[in-house]
Write a protein that holds these residues in place. Structure first.
Motif, mmCIF file in Angstrom:
data_model
loop_
_atom_site.group_PDB
_atom_site.id
_atom_site.type_symbol
_atom_site.label_atom_id
_atom_site.label_comp_id
_atom_site.label_asym_id
_atom_site.label_seq_id
_atom_site.Cartn_x
_atom_site.Cartn_y
_atom_site.Cartn_z
ATOM 1 N N ASN A 162 -12.549 -6.715 -5.587
ATOM 2 C CA ASN A 162 -11.550 -5.994 -5.110
ATOM 3 C C ASN A 162 -12.598 -6.271 -3.644
ATOM 4 O O ASN A 162 -12.763 -5.382 -2.778
ATOM 5 C CB ASN A 162 -11.174 -3.874 -5.338
ATOM 6 C CG ASN A 162 -10.480 -3.227 -4.989
ATOM 7 O OD1 ASN A 162 -9.412 -4.895 -4.612
ATOM 8 N ND2 ASN A 162 -10.634 -2.546 -4.760
ATOM 9 N N SER A 192 0.795 -1.320 -0.303
ATOM 10 C CA SER A 192 -0.199 -0.158 -0.052
ATOM 11 C C SER A 192 0.970 1.181 -0.294
ATOM 12 O O SER A 192 0.688 2.595 -0.684
ATOM 13 C CB SER A 192 -0.900 -0.082 1.202
ATOM 14 O OG SER A 192 -0.114 0.026 2.753
ATOM 15 N N GLU A 201 -10.983 1.044 2.999
ATOM 16 C CA GLU A 201 -11.607 1.603 1.812
ATOM 17 C C GLU A 201 -11.435 2.984 0.950
ATOM 18 O O GLU A 201 -10.781 1.689 -0.149
ATOM 19 C CB GLU A 201 -13.976 1.649 1.572
ATOM 20 C CG GLU A 201 -13.947 2.022 0.263
ATOM 21 C CD GLU A 201 -15.565 2.304 0.239
ATOM 22 O OE1 GLU A 201 -16.210 2.804 -0.503
ATOM 23 O OE2 GLU A 201 -15.740 2.895 1.876
ATOM 24 N N PRO A 202 -11.066 3.459 1.357
ATOM 25 C CA PRO A 202 -9.753 5.048 0.551
ATOM 26 C C PRO A 202 -8.910 4.112 0.177
ATOM 27 O O PRO A 202 -8.529 4.080 -1.169
ATOM 28 C CB PRO A 202 -9.674 5.615 1.429
ATOM 29 C CG PRO A 202 -10.890 5.425 2.433
ATOM 30 C CD PRO A 202 -11.251 4.049 3.058
ATOM 31 N N ARG A 239 -7.234 -0.798 -6.314
ATOM 32 C CA ARG A 239 -7.760 -1.037 -7.699
ATOM 33 C C ARG A 239 -7.254 0.451 -8.531
ATOM 34 O O ARG A 239 -7.234 -0.434 -10.050
ATOM 35 C CB ARG A 239 -9.165 -1.132 -7.600
ATOM 36 C CG ARG A 239 -10.007 -0.594 -9.035
ATOM 37 C CD ARG A 239 -12.163 -0.470 -8.724
ATOM 38 N NE ARG A 239 -12.200 -1.913 -7.736
ATOM 39 C CZ ARG A 239 -13.183 -2.489 -8.759
ATOM 40 N NH1 ARG A 239 -12.532 -3.159 -9.768
ATOM 41 N NH2 ARG A 239 -13.573 -3.463 -7.568
ATOM 42 N N ARG A 240 -7.374 1.375 -8.181
ATOM 43 C CA ARG A 240 -6.729 2.861 -9.329
ATOM 44 C C ARG A 240 -5.620 2.533 -9.838
ATOM 45 O O ARG A 240 -5.030 2.301 -11.171
ATOM 46 C CB ARG A 240 -6.981 3.846 -9.111
ATOM 47 C CG ARG A 240 -6.809 5.020 -9.561
ATOM 48 C CD ARG A 240 -6.178 6.745 -9.242
ATOM 49 N NE ARG A 240 -7.491 6.794 -8.341
ATOM 50 C CZ ARG A 240 -7.682 7.001 -7.150
ATOM 51 N NH1 ARG A 240 -6.786 7.853 -6.928
ATOM 52 N NH2 ARG A 240 -8.910 7.383 -6.022
ATOM 53 N N TYR A 241 -4.458 1.405 -9.328
ATOM 54 C CA TYR A 241 -3.281 1.671 -9.327
ATOM 55 C C TYR A 241 -3.045 0.511 -10.447
ATOM 56 O O TYR A 241 -1.708 0.234 -11.648
ATOM 57 C CB TYR A 241 -2.386 0.999 -7.861
ATOM 58 C CG TYR A 241 -0.914 0.773 -8.347
ATOM 59 C CD1 TYR A 241 -0.117 1.707 -9.027
ATOM 60 C CD2 TYR A 241 -0.748 -0.464 -7.769
ATOM 61 C CE1 TYR A 241 1.121 1.221 -7.945
ATOM 62 C CE2 TYR A 241 0.578 -0.739 -8.628
ATOM 63 C CZ TYR A 241 1.513 -0.080 -8.846
ATOM 64 O OH TYR A 241 2.974 0.056 -8.839
ATOM 65 N N GLY A 280 -8.115 0.449 -0.718
ATOM 66 C CA GLY A 280 -8.966 -0.352 -0.575
ATOM 67 C C GLY A 280 -9.053 0.227 -2.517
ATOM 68 O O GLY A 280 -8.404 -0.171 -3.404
ATOM 69 N N ARG A 281 -9.347 1.508 -2.579
ATOM 70 C CA ARG A 281 -9.423 2.239 -4.445
ATOM 71 C C ARG A 281 -8.819 2.414 -5.023
ATOM 72 O O ARG A 281 -8.687 2.750 -6.040
ATOM 73 C CB ARG A 281 -11.035 3.002 -3.718
ATOM 74 C CG ARG A 281 -11.970 3.017 -3.462
ATOM 75 C CD ARG A 281 -12.547 4.497 -4.179
ATOM 76 N NE ARG A 281 -12.385 5.573 -3.204
ATOM 77 C CZ ARG A 281 -12.628 6.059 -1.700
ATOM 78 N NH1 ARG A 281 -14.105 5.105 -1.039
ATOM 79 N NH2 ARG A 281 -12.584 6.713 -1.365
ATOM 80 N N ARG A 282 -7.411 3.308 -4.344
ATOM 81 C CA ARG A 282 -6.384 3.447 -4.422
ATOM 82 C C ARG A 282 -5.677 1.909 -5.217
ATOM 83 O O ARG A 282 -5.132 2.111 -6.433
ATOM 84 C CB ARG A 282 -5.312 4.003 -3.244
ATOM 85 C CG ARG A 282 -5.592 4.963 -2.840
ATOM 86 C CD ARG A 282 -5.450 6.011 -4.147
ATOM 87 N NE ARG A 282 -6.083 7.617 -2.655
ATOM 88 C CZ ARG A 282 -5.539 8.419 -2.711
ATOM 89 N NH1 ARG A 282 -3.731 8.307 -2.717
ATOM 90 N NH2 ARG A 282 -5.295 9.877 -2.161
ATOM 91 N N TYR A 299 -7.360 -4.148 3.867
ATOM 92 C CA TYR A 299 -7.583 -1.949 3.679
ATOM 93 C C TYR A 299 -8.443 -1.683 3.941
ATOM 94 O O TYR A 299 -9.750 -2.268 3.395
ATOM 95 C CB TYR A 299 -6.560 -1.807 2.404
ATOM 96 C CG TYR A 299 -5.112 -2.315 1.970
ATOM 97 C CD1 TYR A 299 -4.315 -2.395 2.628
ATOM 98 C CD2 TYR A 299 -5.269 -2.409 0.617
ATOM 99 C CE1 TYR A 299 -3.834 -2.855 2.490
ATOM 100 C CE2 TYR A 299 -4.580 -3.207 -0.069
ATOM 101 C CZ TYR A 299 -3.282 -3.336 0.798
ATOM 102 O OH TYR A 299 -2.433 -4.031 0.680
#
Length: 232
Positions: A146, A74, A126-127, A133-135, A129-131, A124
């Motif tokens: 995810n 992360s 949620e914020p 997915r984006r990466y 976890g979103r990163r 992680y």
């Protein structure tokens, strides 16, 4: 031959990393300074700052590390591709002959197993976890699921094999070519081969990818019977 590991201050999976390492290789592990954040995103964002890898990089290079890897998933994806590149550059600037991160290693590993559609599992909030997915999306993967572990962040360091196995099963999707187990705090060595056989697809984990990529950088292979990535 030697590999330098820059680990977060609270990393406790040293023994697991060693299990992928052949007897001819030494691991030199140094940890970052401690940080405190208001939440999961604040903590990993702080640890994603290039300044945190400077001292540990110098320490592992002082004893002969031939490649240095920042073993925090992360922390190395939270700033996107640009942040990951900045961490690698900081390690090079502080003496690393070669520099890698767990997130970069995971991308290389998923490409090596020819994954296009990936199901990710992680511990992680949620914020963060979103990163993730984006990466992975920015790296060219279709993230079809995810899935979060559902434990409080404070309990992740004591996550068990059974909890990780249940997470992988819950996070799998029929359309996924491979699964990625994110976070170097999650144990995975003994799970990979049996879960690959059970689910019928490659499983890449953060610690596995870290050691695989570091050893590959110095012309060696990681050890792990029945693990798809290591047989390529």
């Amino acid at each position: 031959m030697s590999v330098g590991i820059v680990a977060p201050y609270d990393f406790n999976r040293d023994r697991e990393l060693w299990r992928w390492v052949p007897e001819s290789v030494s691991l030199f592990i140094s940890r970052t300074a401690e940080v405190s954040g208001a939440d999961n995103l604040g903590t990993v964002s702080a640890l994603g700052e290039a300044s945190y890898v400077a001292r540990p990089t110098r320490e592992v290079c002082a004893v002969g590390a031939q490649v240095v890897v920042y073993a925090c998933t992360s922390c190395s994806f939270v700033g996107g591709a640009r942040g990951e590149a900045a961490l690698r550059q900081a390690m090079l600037d502080h003496g690393a002959p070669q520099a890698l991160t767990t997130s970069g290693a995971a991308v290389d590993a998923l490409r090596a197993v020819k994954a296009g559609r990936v199901a990710t599992v992680h511990p992680y909030e949620e914020p963060v976890g979103r990163r993730l997915r984006r990466y992975l999306g920015d790296a060219g993967f279709d993230v079809v699921a995810n899935t979060a572990l559902g434990l409080p962040v404070r309990d992740v360091l004591s996550a068990s094999y059974d909890q990780v196995a249940d997470l992988v099963r819950a996070g799998d999707r029929p359309e996924a070519d491979a699964l990625f187990v994110s976070c170097t705090a999650l144990p995975s060595y003994d799970l990979i081969a049996p879960l690959e056989e059970e689910l019928g697809k490659p499983i890449v984990t953060a610690n596995q990818a870290t050691v695989w990529a570091a050893l590959r950088a110095i012309g060696l292979s990681a050890t792990g019977e029945g693990q798809t990535l290591l047989g390529l």
